[in-house]
Design an enzyme around this catalytic site. Structure first.
Site, PDB file in Angstrom:
ATOM      1  N   ASP A 103       1.247  -1.355   0.378  1.00  7.50           N
ATOM      2  CA  ASP A 103       0.269  -0.427  -0.267  1.00  7.50           C
ATOM      3  C   ASP A 103       0.871   1.406   0.259  1.00  7.50           C
ATOM      4  O   ASP A 103       1.817   1.881   0.668  1.00  7.50           O
ATOM      5  CB  ASP A 103      -0.772   0.086   1.825  1.00  7.50           C
ATOM      6  CG  ASP A 103      -2.287   1.355   1.073  1.00  7.50           C
ATOM      7  OD1 ASP A 103      -3.176  -0.095   0.509  1.00  7.50           O
ATOM      8  OD2 ASP A 103      -1.520   2.068   1.104  1.00  7.50           O
TER       9      ASP A 103
ATOM     10  N   ASN B  48     -12.993  -3.680   2.589  1.00  9.52           N
ATOM     11  CA  ASN B  48     -13.792  -1.840   2.708  1.00  9.52           C
ATOM     12  C   ASN B  48     -14.575  -2.076   1.337  1.00  9.52           C
ATOM     13  O   ASN B  48     -14.124  -2.206   0.510  1.00  9.52           O
ATOM     14  CB  ASN B  48     -13.056  -0.906   3.271  1.00  9.52           C
ATOM     15  CG  ASN B  48     -12.171  -0.508   4.265  1.00  9.52           C
ATOM     16  OD1 ASN B  48     -12.646  -1.219   4.915  1.00  9.52           O
ATOM     17  ND2 ASN B  48     -11.110  -0.137   4.067  1.00  9.52           N
TER      18      ASN B  48
ATOM     19  N   GLY C 234     -15.560   2.524   3.773  1.00 12.33           N
ATOM     20  CA  GLY C 234     -14.373   3.416   4.031  1.00 12.33           C
ATOM     21  C   GLY C 234     -13.839   3.017   2.881  1.00 12.33           C
ATOM     22  O   GLY C 234     -12.303   3.464   2.564  1.00 12.33           O
TER      23      GLY C 234
ATOM     24  N   HIS D  26     -10.520  -5.462  -2.891  1.00  9.29           N
ATOM     25  CA  HIS D  26      -9.356  -5.679  -2.854  1.00  9.29           C
ATOM     26  C   HIS D  26      -8.839  -6.220  -0.649  1.00  9.29           C
ATOM     27  O   HIS D  26     -10.097  -5.515  -0.544  1.00  9.29           O
ATOM     28  CB  HIS D  26      -7.940  -4.417  -2.599  1.00  9.29           C
ATOM     29  CG  HIS D  26      -9.101  -3.030  -1.990  1.00  9.29           C
ATOM     30  ND1 HIS D  26      -9.358  -2.136  -2.648  1.00  9.29           N
ATOM     31  CD2 HIS D  26      -8.413  -2.067  -1.091  1.00  9.29           C
ATOM     32  CE1 HIS D  26     -10.288  -1.398  -2.415  1.00  9.29           C
ATOM     33  NE2 HIS D  26      -9.463  -1.239  -1.644  1.00  9.29           N
TER      34      HIS D  26
HETATM   35  P1  5GP Z   1      -9.604   1.445   1.027  1.00 12.96           P
HETATM   36  O1  5GP Z   1      -9.803   2.499   0.977  1.00 12.96           O
HETATM   37  O2  5GP Z   1     -10.493   1.680  -0.738  1.00 12.96           O
HETATM   38  O3  5GP Z   1     -10.555   0.408   1.498  1.00 12.96           O
HETATM   39  O4  5GP Z   1      -8.150   1.007   0.169  1.00 12.96           O
HETATM   40  C1  5GP Z   1      -7.813   1.492  -0.726  1.00 12.96           C
HETATM   41  C2  5GP Z   1      -6.119   1.874  -0.904  1.00 12.96           C
HETATM   42  O5  5GP Z   1      -4.859   1.686  -2.070  1.00 12.96           O
HETATM   43  C3  5GP Z   1      -5.649   2.702   0.434  1.00 12.96           C
HETATM   44  O6  5GP Z   1      -4.879   2.146   1.499  1.00 12.96           O
HETATM   45  C4  5GP Z   1      -5.033   2.937  -0.126  1.00 12.96           C
HETATM   46  O7  5GP Z   1      -3.680   3.691   0.231  1.00 12.96           O
HETATM   47  C5  5GP Z   1      -4.127   2.828  -1.835  1.00 12.96           C
HETATM   48  N1  5GP Z   1      -3.913   3.662  -3.132  1.00 12.96           N
HETATM   49  C6  5GP Z   1      -4.612   3.964  -3.265  1.00 12.96           C
HETATM   50  N2  5GP Z   1      -4.247   4.556  -4.145  1.00 12.96           N
HETATM   51  C7  5GP Z   1      -2.596   3.430  -4.375  1.00 12.96           C
HETATM   52  C8  5GP Z   1      -1.853   3.894  -5.564  1.00 12.96           C
HETATM   53  O8  5GP Z   1      -1.097   4.590  -6.251  1.00 12.96           O
HETATM   54  N3  5GP Z   1      -0.487   2.779  -5.333  1.00 12.96           N
HETATM   55  C9  5GP Z   1      -0.878   1.701  -4.138  1.00 12.96           C
HETATM   56  N4  5GP Z   1       0.283   0.831  -4.241  1.00 12.96           N
HETATM   57  N5  5GP Z   1      -1.758   2.012  -3.501  1.00 12.96           N
HETATM   58  C10 5GP Z   1      -2.690   3.150  -3.705  1.00 12.96           C
END
Ligand code: 5GP
Length: 114
Positions: free
Chosen positions: A31, A87, A93, A100
């Protein structure tokens, strides 16, 4: 047609990413904003917007994601334990509309989450 998500761009190799595991059905990468010493995301190569959008036909794939998460956790040495988080939707969230699984570990994690 909706725009590519950031995770689809990662699948397509358009964004530099620290990939720690991949196979024909999924990939796992670190992440970009880690919330724990180890914070990895496991995503299916298939575009599924969220867990709520998965179908019963996706059940083998969902099982595969959990198996991959277990493999990655072992590979990264999370012998003391870890947490998997999915999430789902705005109240869950979710910020990226591609299913994922978060793997969080490397420190004791509080419960309940916020
Ligand atoms: P969510 O909030 O949708 O459950 O998690 C999305 C996750 O994707 C977040 O923890 C965020 O830090 C991660 N994320 C968003 N954009 C990128 C990216 O461009 N590269 C990586 N490696 N992680 C990302």
């Amino acid at each position: 047609m909706s725009a590519k998500t950031i995770f689809k761009k990662i699948i397509d190799g358009e964004i530099p990413t620290d990939i720690v595991y991949q196979d024909d059905k999924c990939l796992a990468f670190r992440d970009v904003r880690p919330q724990a010493p180890t914070h990895v995301l496991v995503i299916p190569r298939k575009e599924i917007a969220s867990l709520a959008d998965a179908t019963n036909e996706d059940s083998p794939l969902l099982g595969h994601l959990l198996s991959a998460a277990r493999t990655v956790a072992a590979q990264l040495g999370l012998a003391r334990g870890y947490r998997l988080v999915i999430n789902c939707g705005p109240d869950g969230g979710q910020t990226v509309d591609h299913l994922h699984v978060h793997i969080l570990g490397g420190r004791p994690l509080a419960w309940p989450p916020g």
